[in-house]
Design an enzyme around this catalytic site. Structure first.
Site, short mmCIF file in Angstrom:
data_model
loop_
_atom_site.label_atom_id
_atom_site.label_comp_id
_atom_site.label_asym_id
_atom_site.label_seq_id
_atom_site.Cartn_x
_atom_site.Cartn_y
_atom_site.Cartn_z
CG HIS A 98 -1.96 -1.07 1.18
ND1 HIS A 98 -2.44 -1.70 2.32
CD2 HIS A 98 -2.62 -1.63 0.13
CE1 HIS A 98 -3.35 -2.58 1.96
NE2 HIS A 98 -3.47 -2.56 0.64
CD GLU A 101 -0.69 0.57 4.67
OE1 GLU A 101 0.11 -0.38 4.77
OE2 GLU A 101 -1.92 0.42 4.66
CG HIS A 196 0.35 -3.76 5.64
ND1 HIS A 196 -0.47 -3.38 4.60
CD2 HIS A 196 0.80 -5.00 5.35
CE1 HIS A 196 -0.52 -4.36 3.72
NE2 HIS A 196 0.23 -5.36 4.15
CD GLU A 269 -1.51 -3.29 9.69
OE1 GLU A 269 -1.09 -2.10 9.57
OE2 GLU A 269 -2.30 -3.83 8.89
#
Length: 362
Positions: A98, A101, A196, A269
């Site tokens: 992504h 990010e 992420h 994350e």
């Protein structure tokens, strides 16, 4: 006069189309130049590997079939000096699927910088493991400033089930490489970690998969627990394991179902904003250095997971273990480790050995 007007209109349309075409060509040239500049920067990073004799680097290009420049630099960190017939343990790490990010790039950079360093822990990890790292899976989206999608408007992290070599070239190439390693009897793909950044939650944390096999499910919790001990900004309490149908097309979910029970797949994350250290209530803003520190701690945790600590030379300035919040006590009966013996090749990858309680590993 009517005929003249009829002649002018098509010419005006032609000139407008020509300008649009030239503008698109110019934008594509800028895109190619920017991607080439990014690729050169990554190659520069790879050249550092030549300073260390125990390291091997390789670059694999995954090019779009419609001639869009979509090169991915795959760093390979680790030793090829394995004894004959020994199984190669591989940790595969990806980032920036992504494009918005950005913290994931700093975490990935921390992992790379630590692994190519001369730190005693890094040397031991390179001698016993192979790290394959694709730091940017969505380079065109990064260049365009997209938050989530590629140049063609796809969320790549929803297309792992059947990536197209034309529409999702980087994803297709990485998936083929992972499948190739999985089918190699001399290679044990032990970890897949996709990095992420999260827009609402604090700290670093992980997502894992749910399995019917209770033993496999429990073993999957070991690595996050160990990371919780090493990284003050990592929260085990925020870590969760799920099989949400919406996430079925993600790398974690797809590879968790594809690979056998000797492999563990996670999404790592990290918050866009800040973290709270256990036992306090004050939020500490993340900085680039803090993200890279988390990356270093991720790499360092593999030393604990494989119980390679006795092989590390005494460090003059040991890495700090600042974690105050302890994960819940947890006993797990089985854990793969460096003492495994595989007389029958890949078919025996599923064997395990006992391991002590990770909450008391430090």
């Amino acid at each position: 006069m009517d005929s003249l007007e009829d002649a002018v209109v098509p010419r005006a349309l032609y000139e407008e189309l020509l300008r649009n075409y030239q503008q698109q060509q110019e934008e594509m040239r800028h895109l190619q130049q920017e991607l080439e500049r990014t690729r050169r920067q990554l190659v520069q990073q790879a050249k550092k590997l030549k300073e260390y004799g125990a390291l091997v680097s390789e670059m694999k290009e995954l090019r779009d079939l419609n001639r869009r420049l979509q090169d991915v630099l795959l760093l390979r960190l680790g030793s090829d000096n394995l004894r004959e017939g020994a199984e190669q343990k591989v940790v595969f790490i990806t980032g920036r699927v992504h494009p918005g990010e950005t913290p994931s790039s700093f975490v990935c950079q921390g992992i790379i910088d630590f692994l190519i360093s001369q730190h005693p822990i890094a040397r031991v990890l390179r001698e016993h493991l192979v790290f394959k790292i694709a730091p940017m899976l969505n380079p065109d989206g990064v260049y365009l400033g997209n938050y989530r999608c590629s140049l063609m408007g796809f969320d790549l992290n929803r297309h792992w089930l059947d990536p197209s070599p034309w529409a999702h070239p980087t994803l297709h190439g990485v998936k083929q490489l992972i499948i190739q390693m999985y089918n190699d009897p001399k290679t044990s793909l032990e970890f897949y970690i996709d990095i992420h950044a999260h827009s609402t939650m604090m700290n670093g944390f992980m997502y894992g998969n749910i399995f019917e096999d209770e033993e496999r499910f429990q073993r999957q919790a070991i690595f996050p627990k160990l990371l919780c001990q090493n990284a003050e900004d990592f929260s085990y309490s925020s870590t969760s394991f799920n099989r949400d149908a919406v996430k079925a097309g993600t790398g974690r979910r797809f590879l968790g179902g594809l690979l056998d029970h000797t492999s563990y797949c996670y999404t790592l994350e990290v918050s866009f904003y800040s973290y709270i250290i256990g036992g306090t209530t004050a939020a500490v803003p993340y900085t680039e250095e803090a993200y890279m520190k988390l990356g270093r701690n991720v790499a360092r945790t593999f030393l604990d997971y494989y119980r390679l600590n006795p092989l590390v030379e005494k460090v003059a300035i040991p890495m700090p273990r600042l974690r105050k919040e302890k994960p819940p006590p947890y006993k797990h009966p089985l854990l793969r480790g460096p003492a495994r013996n595989h007389p029958n090749g890949k078919g025996d990858k599923k064997s395990s050995v006992n391991h002590k309680d990770p909450s008391n590993s430090f």
